[in-house]
Design an enzyme around this catalytic site. Sequence first.
Site, PDB file in Angstrom:
ATOM      1  N   ASP A   1      36.104  39.524  39.592  1.00  0.00           N
ATOM      2  CA  ASP A   1      36.703  40.866  40.150  1.00  0.00           C
ATOM      3  C   ASP A   1      38.249  40.642  39.841  1.00  0.00           C
ATOM      4  O   ASP A   1      38.817  39.892  40.606  1.00  0.00           O
ATOM      5  CB  ASP A   1      36.401  40.921  41.751  1.00  0.00           C
TER       6      ASP A   1
HETATM    7  C1  BGC Z   1      38.110  45.782  43.086  1.00  0.00           C
HETATM    8  C2  BGC Z   1      36.715  46.137  42.026  1.00  0.00           C
HETATM    9  C3  BGC Z   1      37.172  46.882  40.844  1.00  0.00           C
HETATM   10  C4  BGC Z   1      37.997  46.131  40.124  1.00  0.00           C
HETATM   11  C5  BGC Z   1      38.608  46.814  38.747  1.00  0.00           C
HETATM   12  C6  BGC Z   1      39.041  45.152  42.032  1.00  0.00           C
HETATM   13  O1  BGC Z   1      40.406  45.198  42.795  1.00  0.00           O
HETATM   14  O2  BGC Z   1      37.663  44.859  44.133  1.00  0.00           O
HETATM   15  O3  BGC Z   1      35.944  46.835  43.002  1.00  0.00           O
HETATM   16  O4  BGC Z   1      35.846  47.085  40.374  1.00  0.00           O
HETATM   17  O5  BGC Z   1      39.362  46.029  40.767  1.00  0.00           O
HETATM   18  O6  BGC Z   1      39.418  47.800  38.920  1.00  0.00           O
END
Ligand code: BGC
Length: 762
Positions: free
Chosen positions: A305
Site C-alpha cells: 500500500d
Molecule cells: C491507501 C490505499 C490506496 C493507495 C493508492 C493508500 O494511501 O491506503 O487505499 O489504494 O493509497 O492510492
Amino acid sequence: MDNLNATFPFNRSRRAFLAGSLAVTTIGFSLPGIAATRTVADPFIERLLKRMTIEEKAGQLTMNGAQGIGRLVNPDTGPEPGLQTTLNDIAQGRLTGLFNADDVKLGRAMQKIAVEKSRLGIPLIFAADIIHGLKTAFPVPLGEAASFDADLCARTARATAIEATAFGVQWTFAPAVDIARDQRWGRVVEGAGEDPWLGSRLAEARVRGFQGGDLRADDSLLACPKHFAGYGAVQGGMDYNTADIPETTLREVHLPPFKAAFDAGALSTMASFNDTGGVPSTGNRHLLTGILRGEWGFRGLVVSDFNSEKELIDHGYAADEADAVYKAVMAGCDMSIQGGLYLKHIPALVKSGRLKMAVVDEAVRRVLRVKKALGLFENPYRSLDPARLDTDIRRPDTVALAREAGRKAIVLLKNDRSLLPLPKSGKSIALIGPFVTDKNNALGPWMVFPDMKSAVTLEQGVREALGANANLAVAAGSGVERPLAGGIEAAVAAARGADVVVLYVGEAANMSGEGASRVDITIPKAQVDLIDAVAAVGKPMVILLKHGRALELPNSVRNAQAVVCTWFLGSESGNAIADVLFGDFAPQGRLPVSFPRRAGQQPFYYNHRVTGRPSLTEGPPVGARYREVSTSALYPFGHGLGYSTVTYGATEISQARVPKNGTLSIKARVTNTGTRKHHEVAQLYLRIKVADIVQPLRALKGIRHLELAAGESAEVEFALTARDLAYVHADTVTRTDAGVFEVVIAPDAAAGQPVPFVLTGA
Ligand code: BGC
C-alpha cells in the site's frame, strides 16, 4: 459439549490444507511457504520467466503513481521531464504499470512502448482507486452498504467498471472490505460497516460487479479487496495505528469478507498499513503467505500500500530499504506501489545471495499470471480505447443507477407524527445548512477523478421535485466548521417564515476517509449552534445528516421530528434526497453501523461478546456499562424506518432439536400495518449460547427484502444448517459444536425475542 468434528474449507487448519492440496500443487521448492503456493506451471509464463533479467523481473514487481509525472506530446517541447523518465523505464521493462493515470490516450501510447519497444514486450497494467464510481459517483461504500442490497452493490460496481475501463483503468484498488467497529476511524466510510456477514455478502457482490463474467473483457475491472488485514481494528480508531487482534478475532471478524471476495474471483489484494501484534502487514508472512496462499490457495497477487514496504523502516521492523524490500518480498508482498524500492533493491539482494531467485520468480509468476488472466498478452490495448470516453462515461443508465443507489442508501432514523414525506405543494420550506447549495461535498471522499460540476445539490434536487410549486427560502446558516457572519440570524429568519425547516448538516467530505480519523465523532460546533438556534424557532424540523460514519447526535438533532442519514450520496445526491423527502421513494435503508449515545462509547458495535456482568441497558448503573449512558445504541445496527409501519410476529422454529445433518427452518410473519407500501429488510440473528471462545450476543446470519402493500402480511423464512452455526475455536479452526443456540427474526439488531434450539451430536 460435543465437537461435531465438521471443519470447513474456510479457515481450515494449515495442516488440513496441505494434506488436501498436495494433489494439485507441485512441490518444487524447499523454501518454507513457497511449496504451498506453487501451482501447475503455465508454459507461456515459464518461457517468459526464463528470458527475463533480474532487472526486468524487479520491473514487473514495480508500479508507480502517475499523478505528477507530467503530460505527453507538446509538439515543440516533447514530454515533460518526469514523463520522459517514465517512458524510458517502460521501454527498458522497468515498470509493471501505473496507477491513477487520467489520460487514456497517454496510457495507450505507453502500452505501445511497452509492447513494441521493451525487450520482452510485456504489457503494462493500469490501476486506480476507483472506490465509488469514476465520473458518475455512487454513494460512498458505507452509504451504499446501508441498502443491505448485494444486488445493488454488484450493479453499481459493474457500472463503475464500465466507466473505469473506458477511462483506461484495468485494475481498481477496491473494494475496501475492512470491518470497522470504531467510528473514529475515518476509513469506516470506505467499507461496509461493522458486520462480517453483511461485509462478506457485499464484498463478493462488489468483486463480481467489478470483474464481470469474463476477466478478459474490455469492461472487466480487476478487483483488489483491501486492506489485508485488520486495518479496521487500528487502536483508538486512529488511522495507520497499531492493531492488536487475537488470531481468533482476526479469523472470525476481519478475514471473512476477504475470503468471500477471493471466493468470488478477486485476483489481487493490498497489504494494509497497520501492524497486527507488532508485525506490519507488508512484512507479515503469516498473513500474506500462511493464511492467504497456504490455507486459502489464493492465486492472485499482493500489492503493497503506497510505499508500505518503505514504512517497514518507520515501524522499526526493517533496518534500511534493502532490508525492508527483503522482508516484504519474503512475506509474500509481490508488487511495490509508489516507492520504487523493489526495482532499486531486488537485483542487488538477489546478486548478494540474500534473496533467492526462486522467491522473486514466484512473485513475478503471480503478476504475469494476473496480466494473462486479464487478457493483456492477447490484447494489450484492452480498456485503452479513447473512443469509449464518448460512449461509456456518464451514460444515462449509469446516472439513473446513481439516483437509485442514492435513494436506497438513505436511512430514516426517526419520523415522529409522520412529518415525512413532505407534501409537494402548499407548504413553504426553509432549506438551511452549509451543504444545501454545496457541490464540493456531495460526492464524498475518495474520488480520484471527481466530476464535481455534475453533482446535484439539495437545492437543485428540491427545486426539480417541486417545480413551479417550490416555495423555498435558502440559507447556509454556518460554514462546516466555522460560523458564518450573520448566518444564524438569516437562518432563523428563514425558519420563522417557513412552515417546515429542512436542515442539512454534518461532516465535510474531508472529515472522513484516509487520514481523517476523529476524536469527537460529532457535528461541528458551528453547525450545532445553528441547529440549536433554528430548533428554538419551534417549526417542524427535518434533519438531513451528511456523514461518513455513525455520529454522536446533539440533543437538538435527537429532538427533531425527523432525522435522516444521507451519508455522501454521490452525483445524484440532491435528487435522491428529494425523492425521499417528498415521498416519490419511501426510505428503505438500514444502518450498517450502530449509532452510539456518546462518542466515548467507541469502539461500539452490536455483535460484541457477552461479559460476565451483562449490563441492564436501562435503569441504575449495574454491570458492564458507563455511569453516564445506557449501553444500548441510540439507533442500533439494522435500524431503518419506512413511510409505513410494520409489526413482526414471534419467531417460530421447525423443531427444538436439530440433528447435525439437519436443517432448521425459522419463520416469522411480517405485517405492513400502515397505509402505504413498505419495503422491509427482515434480519436473522444467531447466538451460540456456550462456546470455547465467548460468542457475540447476536450475529447477523441472513437478510430478506420484502415488498409489502398497505395491510399486506408475509411470512419470511430462513434455513440454517450445522455449517451456519460454526465459529472459530480457540485452536483457530472453524467448526460446529453441538449445543444450545438462539435465533430471532427482527427488524434490527436490538429487537425481537430470541428462541432457543438444540443442535444434537447425532
Ligand atoms: C491507501 C490505499 C490506496 C493507495 C493508492 C493508500 O494511501 O491506503 O487505499 O489504494 O493509497 O492510492
